[in-house]
Design an enzyme around this catalytic site. Structure first.
Site: not given
Ligand code: ADE
Length: 243
Positions: A86, A113, A150, A164
């Site tokens: 994230p 974690e 794709r 697209d």
């Molecule tokens: N792992 C956990 N959350 C994620 C996200 N939002 N994007 C990519 N990998 C992740």
């Protein structure tokens, strides 16, 4: 192109590889898709891939050794290594196009974690698929693989990705199929006219309208053609009349 996914849940990708366009792309050798289970690279008899964090605290941290050994078993000079977290940069269509140019893409999926910080120094980039936290990188690897595959030559009709959403920085125009009238809801007349120039211009205008309504952020800093400026002025005039 080859895509290798490093994961402890290879089964997550089974239906992905066995369905629809992706299945056909694999069968037609447009892409080679493989999963590598990094649990197979552990050296301890309990096959642990994680351990408690130094300094204390909740949760477990993915250890360096199994992941780096798994990575080294498949990495070549042609590989581009992406870590899914994230904290990465946001995945957008432009990035999908960029990733589709590599001969070998390696997608590294984490869990628990997170990764031992030192793993970051072995990867080329970190990508997030959105501002939310998943239980692991697998759904992100799946999203990225799909968006990349794709785009590969021969996977879908060439013309279909030119239209697209996002490919030209705009959302896609509205599409209709038969019947021309469904419960009194009619298909716009111009699309039935067979007049290609008018249809093209209508589609561009509706793309602009939809993008302005739903994603005005996509229009910021965009250079507009004369035609686009004219169509935007028409849209503004139409909106004024509505009010
Ligand atoms: N792992 C956990 N959350 C994620 C996200 N939002 N994007 C990519 N990998 C992740």
């Amino acid at each position: 192109m080859k895509i290798s996914v490093i994961t402890i849940f290879p089964e997550f990708f089974d239906s992905f590889q066995m369905t629809s366009i992706i299945k056909r792309a694999i069968e037609n050798n447009r892409v080679e898709f493989e999963t590598i289970d990094f649990r197979n690279f552990t050296l301890d008899k309990h096959r642990h891939v994680d351990d408690t964090p130094y300094g204390g605290g909740q949760g477990m941290v993915l250890a360096c050794q199994p992941i780096i050994d798994a990575l080294r078993s498949i990495q070549t000079e042609k590989s581009h290594v992406v870590m899914l977290t994230p904290q990465g940069s946001s995945f957008v269509q432009k990035k999908a196009v960029e990733l589709s140019q590599y001969e070998h893409l390696i997608l590294l999926c984490g869990h628990y974690e997170g990764f031992d910080e030192r793993i970051r120094s072995y990867v080329d980039e970190e990508i997030s698929i959105g501002d939310y936290v998943l239980t692991g990188g697998e759904p992100a690897a799946l999203v990225i693989s799909d968006a990349v595959i794709r785009l590969l030559d021969g996977v879908i009709l060439e013309d279909s990705h030119e239209d697209d959403s996002f490919s030209d920085g705009l959302l896609e125009y509205p599409q209709y199929t038969k019947p021309a009238d469904f419960e009194g809801k009619k298909v716009p007349e111009v699309l039935l006219s067979g007049h290609h120039a008018n249809i093209r211009q209508w589609r561009l205008k509706e793309s602009l309208r939809k993008t302005q309504q739903r994603r005005p952020d996509l229009l910021k800093g965009r250079m507009f053609t004369k035609e686009e400026e004219k169509l935007l002025a028409e849209i503004a005039e139409e909106q004024q009349k509505e009010h």
